[in-house]
Each structure stands twice: as structure tokens, then as C-alpha cells.
Design a protein around this motif. Structure first.
Motif, PDB file in Angstrom:
ATOM      1  N   UNK A  51       0.815  -1.226   0.000  1.00  0.00           N
ATOM      2  CA  UNK A  51       0.000   0.000   0.000  1.00  0.00           C
ATOM      3  C   UNK A  51       0.846   1.272   0.000  1.00  0.00           C
ATOM      4  N   UNK A  52       2.156   1.143   0.213  1.00  0.00           N
ATOM      5  CA  UNK A  52       2.999   2.329   0.391  1.00  0.00           C
ATOM      6  C   UNK A  52       4.141   2.372  -0.619  1.00  0.00           C
ATOM      7  N   UNK A  53       4.487   3.579  -1.043  1.00  0.00           N
ATOM      8  CA  UNK A  53       5.590   3.793  -1.974  1.00  0.00           C
ATOM      9  C   UNK A  53       6.559   4.807  -1.368  1.00  0.00           C
TER      10      UNK A  53
ATOM     11  N   UNK B  29      -1.757  11.912  -0.325  1.00  0.00           N
ATOM     12  CA  UNK B  29      -1.024  10.636  -0.306  1.00  0.00           C
ATOM     13  C   UNK B  29       0.126  10.649   0.712  1.00  0.00           C
ATOM     14  N   UNK B  30       0.408  11.804   1.293  1.00  0.00           N
ATOM     15  CA  UNK B  30       1.563  11.957   2.192  1.00  0.00           C
ATOM     16  C   UNK B  30       1.418  11.105   3.463  1.00  0.00           C
TER      17      UNK B  30
ATOM     18  N   UNK C 176       7.543   8.993   2.248  1.00  0.00           N
ATOM     19  CA  UNK C 176       6.698   7.799   2.205  1.00  0.00           C
ATOM     20  C   UNK C 176       5.279   8.241   1.859  1.00  0.00           C
ATOM     21  N   UNK C 177       4.693   7.611   0.836  1.00  0.00           N
ATOM     22  CA  UNK C 177       3.348   8.007   0.391  1.00  0.00           C
ATOM     23  C   UNK C 177       2.466   6.780   0.190  1.00  0.00           C
ATOM     24  N   UNK C 178       1.150   7.024   0.172  1.00  0.00           N
ATOM     25  CA  UNK C 178       0.202   5.947  -0.126  1.00  0.00           C
ATOM     26  C   UNK C 178       0.217   5.673  -1.625  1.00  0.00           C
ATOM     27  N   UNK C 179       0.113   4.425  -1.999  1.00  0.00           N
ATOM     28  CA  UNK C 179       0.089   4.077  -3.430  1.00  0.00           C
ATOM     29  C   UNK C 179      -1.246   4.533  -4.026  1.00  0.00           C
ATOM     30  N   UNK C 180      -1.168   5.268  -5.096  1.00  0.00           N
ATOM     31  CA  UNK C 180      -2.394   5.751  -5.755  1.00  0.00           C
ATOM     32  C   UNK C 180      -2.546   5.110  -7.123  1.00  0.00           C
TER      33      UNK C 180
ATOM     34  N   UNK D 116      -7.045   5.756  -3.711  1.00  0.00           N
ATOM     35  CA  UNK D 116      -6.413   4.802  -2.796  1.00  0.00           C
ATOM     36  C   UNK D 116      -7.579   4.105  -2.080  1.00  0.00           C
ATOM     37  N   UNK D 117      -7.750   2.817  -2.340  1.00  0.00           N
ATOM     38  CA  UNK D 117      -8.915   2.093  -1.816  1.00  0.00           C
ATOM     39  C   UNK D 117     -10.212   2.882  -2.081  1.00  0.00           C
ATOM     40  N   UNK D 118     -10.323   3.424  -3.273  1.00  0.00           N
ATOM     41  CA  UNK D 118     -11.556   4.090  -3.707  1.00  0.00           C
ATOM     42  C   UNK D 118     -11.666   5.555  -3.323  1.00  0.00           C
ATOM     43  N   UNK D 119     -10.785   6.028  -2.442  1.00  0.00           N
ATOM     44  CA  UNK D 119     -10.861   7.427  -1.994  1.00  0.00           C
ATOM     45  C   UNK D 119      -9.964   8.317  -2.873  1.00  0.00           C
TER      46      UNK D 119
END
Ligand code: 5GP
Length: 240
Positions: free
Chosen positions: A22-24, A69-70, A80-84, A183-186
Motif C-alpha cells: 500500500x505504500x511507496x 497521499x503523504x 513515504x506516500x500511499x500508493x495511488x 487509494x482504496x476508492x478514496x
């Protein structure tokens, strides 16, 4: 959090996968390009400045209830960011005429706009990122209509908050570009917020404090990035 695969290398950033799917990790580089990559160069330490400025802006916007995404800053150049799943649209918000808008409408740069302008561009290197409207987005299925409404709502809110943040620092927010993804629909704000993606002018002198110094060979690009960083890290800074 450890880097695993290099997922993508862009003009200004490298994106790595991590042990968490889930993270990049985003690594900010010093390389700068303009005019569809035709102009290439280096702005010394740009990666460090942009990582710091994006951190400050993302944390500030999260504090105002925006979703980005931060996740956290890992080092001088790494975030570190959330995978989009990136929506293939770029959103440009404009407060004052400059750049391509000034050219297209025959306005002098610096002409105030009576209302905020929001534009969409189709993210396609092959096509040179053409400007599109909501009908194109809907007709081609680039994003769902409710995603477009959410992107517009967030982009205008971000414009208001960034403008409020920068005004006491004697910086005018002329225009800027945002990218969003799901990210998970959001719908979350992605990419970066920095002088690479925004036009920042000194409110008093109208001096350009952004990537236009590189694009237009004005000189002093590194000093301009450093100056914006100084102002955003100095609470209530009143300029020089
Ligand atoms: P313009 O359409 O006037 O060239 O750009 C408007 C705003 O969006 C400027 O703040 C510019 O920095 C940003 N922008 C538009 N497209 C891009 C792009 O492909 N890369 C970057 N870094 N910024 C862009």
C-alpha cells in the motif's frame, strides 16, 4: 520501511515500491526539464528543497482536513506516500494570468483574473498533455463524474488554503498544477507541491520564485527555491 523495486523514474522523481504493497517511497531528484523534456538541466539541491516544501504543504493541508497521499518524510530526499491509482488528468488552478493562459488569451502576465480558473489536461506524454474539459473526461472515461467533482472541490479548497498560507509570507500564488489518484476508492491529492509545480511571485517586487527561472533562463533558480523554503519555514515571515 525498505525500498524494494524501482517502480517508475520520472523527470523529477523516482518512485519505489516497499515491503508494504500500500505504500511507496518517492525520491526527489535535482534534474529539471521543461517544454516536454526538450530542455534539460540541474537545479542544485532542488530535490531537497522540494521534498521539504512538499512536506510542509502536505502536512498543512492535512491539518485543514484535505486528504493527500503523504504519510511521512523519511530523509532529505525521500517521502513515504500511499500508493495511488493516478487519474490521468492534471488540474491547473489559476489566480493571476501567466504562462500558457496569458499566451492563449493574449493577456499580459500578472493580469488579475476576476475569478479563479480551473483547467484540466489529459496526462499523455505522446499527445503533449492537451487541455480537455469535463465532457472529454466523461466521454472518454478518464474519471468518473463524481471523482471529477471531488477533484474540483479539493483543488479549489487547496487554492484557498495555500493562498492564506503564502500571503503573510509575501508570496502570491499565481497558479499551480495538481494530480490526484484513488487509494482504496478514496480520491487523494498526489504528486508534489513545490516551485516545480506552482508559480510563486514575490508579492511586492513580482520577482519569480519558481521553475520559470529555469524554463526562461532567468538565472538564480536554486536561490529562488531556497528563498521560498525560507519563507514557508519562517512562521509569519514578511519577505526579505
Ligand atoms: P502553464 O499552463 O501556464 O504552463 O502552467 C500552469 C501551472 O501549472 C504552472 O504553475 C506550472 O508550473 C504548472 N504545470 C503545468 N504543467 C506542468 C507540468 O507538466 N509539470 C510541472 N512541473 N508543472 C506544470
Amino acid at each position: 520501511m525498505d525500498k524494494t523495486n524501482r517502480l517508475y523514474e520520472g523527470k523529477a522523481k523516482i518512485v519505489y515500491e516497499t515491503t508494504d504493497p500500500d505504500l511507496l517511497i518517492v525520491e526527489y531528484k535535482d534534474s529539471a526539464t521543461a517544454f516536454d523534456g526538450k530542455k534539460k538541466g540541474i537545479i542544485e539541491n532542488k530535490g531537497v528543497y522540494n521534498n521539504r516544501m512538499s512536506t510542509i504543504f502536505f502536512e498543512y493541508l492535512e491539518g485543514r482536513g484535505l486528504k493527500t497521499h503523504y504519510v511521512k518524510t523519511l530523509s532529505d530526499r525521500e517521502m513515504l506516500v500511499k500508493r495511488l491509482k493516478i487519474l490521468p488528468i492534471e488540474v491547473v488552478v489559476r489566480n493571476i494570468a501567466a504562462g500558457s493562459l496569458a499566451k492563449r488569451l493574449g493577456l499580459e502576465e500578472g493580469t488579475p483574473l476576476r475569478s479563479t480558473v480551473l483547467e484540466f489536461y489529459y496526462k499523455s506524454d505522446a499527445l503533449g498533455d492537451p487541455m480537455i474539459n469535463e465532457d472529454h473526461i466523461r466521454a472518454v472515461g478518464l474519471a468518473e463524474p463524481e471523482q471529477v467533482r471531488e477533484v474540483e472541490r479539493q483543488a479549489l479548497a487547496i487554492n484557498g488554503y495555500l493562498g492564506e498560507f503564502l500571503a503573510p509570507r509575501n508570496v502570491d500564488l499565481i497558479d499551480f498544477k495538481l494530480e490526484f489518484g484513488t487509494h482504496h476508492g478514496q480520491v487523494l491529492l498526489g504528486d508534489e507541491i513545490s516551485p516545480d509545480t506552482c508559480r510563486f511571485w514575490d508579492r511586492t517586487t513580482k520577482e519569480k520564485l519558481d521553475k520559470d527561472r529555469f524554463r526562461r533562463d532567468l538565472g538564480g533558480a536554486e536561490e529562488a527555491y531556497q528563498e521560498v523554503l525560507r519563507r514557508v519555514t519562517t512562521i509569519g515571515a514578511g519577505g526579505r
